[in-house]
Design a protein around this motif. Structure first.
Motif, PDB file in Angstrom:
ATOM      1  N   LEU A  15      15.885  50.262  62.151  1.00  0.00           N
ATOM      2  CA  LEU A  15      16.191  48.982  63.679  1.00  0.00           C
ATOM      3  C   LEU A  15      14.956  50.220  64.383  1.00  0.00           C
ATOM      4  N   SER A  16      14.956  48.652  65.522  1.00  0.00           N
ATOM      5  CA  SER A  16      13.935  49.422  66.207  1.00  0.00           C
ATOM      6  C   SER A  16      14.195  50.588  66.848  1.00  0.00           C
ATOM      7  N   GLY A  17      13.238  51.840  67.249  1.00  0.00           N
ATOM      8  CA  GLY A  17      13.829  52.760  67.932  1.00  0.00           C
ATOM      9  C   GLY A  17      14.051  54.006  66.919  1.00  0.00           C
ATOM     10  N   SER A  18      14.040  53.621  65.525  1.00  0.00           N
ATOM     11  CA  SER A  18      14.971  53.987  64.722  1.00  0.00           C
ATOM     12  C   SER A  18      13.584  55.783  63.951  1.00  0.00           C
ATOM     13  N   GLY A  19      12.881  55.642  64.638  1.00  0.00           N
ATOM     14  CA  GLY A  19      11.872  56.296  64.432  1.00  0.00           C
ATOM     15  C   GLY A  19      11.003  56.311  63.351  1.00  0.00           C
ATOM     16  N   LYS A  20      10.834  54.960  62.880  1.00  0.00           N
ATOM     17  CA  LYS A  20       9.898  54.988  61.731  1.00  0.00           C
ATOM     18  C   LYS A  20       8.488  55.272  62.056  1.00  0.00           C
ATOM     19  N   SER A  21       7.333  54.349  63.136  1.00  0.00           N
ATOM     20  CA  SER A  21       6.332  55.017  63.325  1.00  0.00           C
ATOM     21  C   SER A  21       6.278  56.941  63.870  1.00  0.00           C
ATOM     22  N   THR A  22       7.453  56.496  64.680  1.00  0.00           N
ATOM     23  CA  THR A  22       6.485  58.513  64.435  1.00  0.00           C
ATOM     24  C   THR A  22       6.788  58.967  62.924  1.00  0.00           C
TER      25      THR A  22
ATOM     26  N   LYS B 104      22.166  61.548  69.761  1.00  0.00           N
ATOM     27  CA  LYS B 104      20.352  61.590  70.385  1.00  0.00           C
ATOM     28  C   LYS B 104      21.119  61.027  71.959  1.00  0.00           C
TER      29      LYS B 104
ATOM     30  N   VAL C 276      14.878  61.996  70.864  1.00  0.00           N
ATOM     31  CA  VAL C 276      14.944  62.540  69.038  1.00  0.00           C
ATOM     32  C   VAL C 276      13.905  61.847  68.560  1.00  0.00           C
ATOM     33  N   GLY C 277      12.343  62.405  67.850  1.00  0.00           N
ATOM     34  CA  GLY C 277      11.708  61.058  67.441  1.00  0.00           C
ATOM     35  C   GLY C 277      12.805  60.734  65.746  1.00  0.00           C
TER      36      GLY C 277
ATOM     37  N   GLU D 231       4.905  48.763  59.570  1.00  0.00           N
ATOM     38  CA  GLU D 231       4.599  47.318  60.465  1.00  0.00           C
ATOM     39  C   GLU D 231       3.662  46.358  60.277  1.00  0.00           C
TER      40      GLU D 231
ATOM     41  N   PHE E 264      10.552  64.646  71.460  1.00  0.00           N
ATOM     42  CA  PHE E 264       9.728  64.100  72.323  1.00  0.00           C
ATOM     43  C   PHE E 264       9.842  65.224  73.913  1.00  0.00           C
TER      44      PHE E 264
END
Ligand SMILES: Nc1ncnc2c1ncn2[C@@H]1O[C@H](COP(=O)(O)OP(=O)(O)OP(=O)(O)O)[C@@H](O)[C@H]1O
Ligand SMILES: [Mg+2]
Lengths: 399, 297
Positions: free
Chosen positions: A61-68, A30, A41-42, A189, A13
């Motif tokens: 963990l949160s922010g590790s890029g799963k959603s991306t 990152k 870095v997503g 999630e 991003f």
């Protein structure tokens, strides 16, 4: 052929993506890249394949890029680099129209906060995917009703989402995704917003559904329990990179690095739970009374590949395998002693689940729990995983 | 040496500044010429608007005025009753208010004012909503249109009354034009805001299921933004109502004209009555449009 094939997929991003990619390749972290270029870095060069009918869990963990990562799979987010192949077609380079068709026919998505349309009824929500495809009113209503029936909401068609509980709303989300009968389900999630009890129900329900439907499911979660319960394979992400991919057991037994180990350690139940708590009542034959005929019958009845052998007072003698038993029968032998094997692993009641991993890993038969020479119970691979995922309540410790 | 140099440059700078500010930049002349150019070039547009459209509105207003007042009042009361969710406050207020205006011999003026507001708001809305949509879809469009909207809302109305008259003569049409300029911004802004506020997940959901841009707009974004857009429409209607007195200065008939003439002759009584009538109309229209919003949201 895998249904989904991801190779070298990256998302950065920000504006200076080229520079960020270069720094990334040079091994900068990152945070350093964010500081130097202002880019986040997503996802960093993810590669994996997902087979048909598989439940592939992406955890981190949160922010590790799963959603991306999951949004790169249907290109809700444009990749910076890399390829995403669905049934051999590359999504990353596809034109808008083809992409739309893939989204309409091959993949559906279930969202963390449900993302239902508040002004549409349950039925209308479920019809959405079919409606945008231009399916006729009767047909889409029929298919949507079927999907709602499948998730147990057949009688709620005319309600508005706001009239339903969280669990029910997510069922609608699931029904909406199932209504256009996609090959691939993307679930970001999907159960995280639900409270723990409902969440477990939904996990079970998803597994039941999956048994019937055999979809390919990409399931995102930050929760190891959930991952262990539903994943056929699990990918662990950290700072945008996939650090390990493997079956639940592989991840638990052989964490690839400290990060995974830490993650897995959170399941400290593995240290608290003992063999006694997770063992099951064994199926046995009595060496003094029974011969190959009875042994074979019980083996068949229970669908086993071997059966344990004890004497009258439950002292463990060994086990016999299905093959040996049927051979013995053909040859007209009548004593189990001739084919008895004794190389089964034995543990005592206090052995921790953590230690059991290593023992069970290379054993062809279940681990036996023995006390004073008597067989108290057996432990199969599945019950370790199930126990970890289930918390402390474990079925069948009635030995 | 250094010092005198500095002195010299400073002096010459000041003189050139004086020269510069001494000569007015011909902005006013420029605008004059521009308006003239527009009038001549777009004559083919202004003329029919001035004549045909003007006649149309006036005929409509006259038609309304020629209907029996009792029927119009009855219709308004029934409408108020149903739109306010079958409660009684609004219909009673409507009945009493309209009877009062009728009693004060201001009925015909009311019909003209109502027509002006109706037509102006209608044009504002059918232009404003698409512009708002455009703004919400393109940040470039937003960056360009926002200052124009600010300009339209803050420029004193009297300033564009002059070109309004030049373009459209006097009467209802320049009134509609002035009202359009002043009253359109809210509906544009609210449409833009409403669409931009649609939650990211809903937009993603519609994309993920393969909706086209048009499907997304009509099936998701506009329905989600409806309440906000309706609030914008309500403001637009109110603003265009607030323009009726100013519109009467360029010959638009209606209640505004009574207020204006009372002002010019210093007659407090008639001025108050005409002003009160505008307020009554404003309250009725405001509550009705607000309920339109609540009813279906
Ligand atoms: N649109 C965006 N613009 C800039 N950065 C973004 C954007 N979306 C995500 N990121 C960044 O990318 C990284 C990965 O985010 P992502 O949402 O994929 O994480 P996640 O694993 O889903 O986390 P969570 O468990 O909190 O949902 C984060 O550092 C986040 O700040
Ligand atoms: Mg996320």
């Amino acid at each position: 052929m895998p249904v989904i094939k991801v190779s070298n997929l990256s998302k950065i991003f920000g504006k200076k993506t080229k520079e960020a990619q270069r720094l990334l390749d040079e091994g900068y972290s990152k945070e350093e890249i964010l500081e130097k270029t202002g880019c986040t870095v997503g996802v960093n060069r993810a590669s994996f394949e997902v087979e048909e009918g598989e439940v592939f869990v992406i955890m981190g963990l949160s922010g590790s890029g799963k959603s991306t990562l999951v949004r790169l799979l249907n290109r809700l987010i444009e990749p910076t680099e890399g390829d995403v192949e669905i049934d051999g077609e590359n999504l990353a380079t596809m034109n808008k129209e083809d992409l739309r068709n893939i989204r309409r026919q091959k993949m559906s998505m279930v969202f963390q906060k449900f993302a239902l349309f508040p002004f549409r009824t349950v039925l209308e929500n479920t019809e959405f995917g079919l409606e945008v495809q231009g399916v006729s009113k009767e047909e889409r209503s029929e298919k949507a009703r079927e999907a709602l029936e499948l998730v147990g909401l057949g009688s709620f068609v005319d309600q508005l989402p706001s009239q339903l509980s969280g669990g029910m709303q997510q069922r609608v989300g699931l029904a909406r995704a199932l209504a256009n009968d996609p090959e691939v389900l993307l679930m970001d999630e999907a159960f995280s917003a639900l409270d723990p009890l409902i969440r477990k129900d939904m996990q079970d329900e998803l597994l039941d559904l999956q048994e019937k439907m055999q979809k390919t499911i990409i399931f995102i979660t930050h929760d190891l329990d959930e991952a262990l319960r539903i994943g056929d394979r699990i990918a662990l992400m950290k700072d945008g990179s996939i650090v390990q991919i493997g079956s639940p057991e592989e991840i638990l037994i052989n964490p690839a690095n400290d990060y995974v180990e830490k993650f897995v350690e959170d399941v400290d139940r593995s240290k608290v739970l003992t063999a006694e708590k997770i063992m099951k009542r064994p199926e046995t034959v009595n060496i003094d009374k029974h011969g190959p005929r009875v042994a074979l019958e019980r083996i068949r009845e229970q669908g086993l590949s071997s059966i344990f052998v004890t004497d009258r007072s439950r002292n463990l003698k060994g086990y016999v395998t299905a093959d040996d038993v049927s051979e013995a029968r053909k040859q007209g032998k009548s004593d189990l002693r001739e084919i008895l094997r004794t190389d089964m692993p034995k543990v005592d009641k206090e052995t921790s689940v953590h230690d059991l991993f290593d023992i069970i890993h290379d054993s062809p038969v279940p681990v036996t729990v023995v006390e004073d020479g008597k067989l108290r119970g057996i432990i199969v691979r599945g019950s370790i995983i199930a126990a970890l995922a289930n918390g402390s309540e474990v079925d069948g410790n009635d030995a | 040496m250094m010092l005198s140099m500095t002195k010299f440059t400073l002096l010459s700078f000041i003189t050139s500044m004086e020269e510069f500010f001494g000569n007015t930049i011909p902005v006013a002349e420029g605008v004059d010429r521009f308006v003239e150019w527009i009038t001549e070039t777009f004559n083919w547009f202004f003329d029919p608007v001035k004549n045909d459209f003007g006649n149309l509105i006036e005929n409509f207003a006259e038609l309304l005025a020629s209907l029996p007042a009792s029927i119009v009042i009855l219709l308004a009361v029934v409408l108020a009753y149903f739109l306010s969710g079958r409660r009684f406050a609004l219909p009673v207020f409507t009945l009493v208010g309209l009877l009062f205006i009728y009693n004060q011999q201001l009925w015909e003026q009311l019909m003209f004012t109502f027509t002006l507001v109706l037509v102006a708001s209608f044009i504002s809305v059918i232009v404003g909503i698409p512009v708002g949509i455009l703004m919400s879809k393109s940040s470039l469009a937003e960056a360009i249109i926002k200052p124009i909207l600010d300009f339209m809302q803050t420029m004193p109305a009297f300033v564009y009354l002059i070109p309004a008259v030049v373009f459209f003569g006097i009467g209802m049409v320049p009134g509609v034009f002035a009202s359009f300029i002043f009253a359109t911004p809210p509906v544009v802004r609210f449409t833009n805001l409403g669409i931009r506020q649609v939650s990211k997940e809903l937009v993603e959901a519609s994309d993920a299921f393969g909706a086209t841009g048009k499907q997304k707009l009509f099936k998701v974004e506009l329905p989600m933004a409806k309440t906000t857009i309706m609030a914008g429409i309500n403001q637009t209607v109110m603003l265009s109502l607030s323009m009726v007195v100013i519109a009467s200065m360029i010959g638009a008939p209606g209640l505004g004209r009574d207020v204006l003439s009372a002002l010019q002759r210093a007659q407090e009584g008639p001025g108050f009555v005409a002003g009160l009538s505008i307020v009554i109309l404003a309250i009725i229209i405001d509550r009705i449009t607000q309920n339109l919003n609540k009813g279906k949201a």
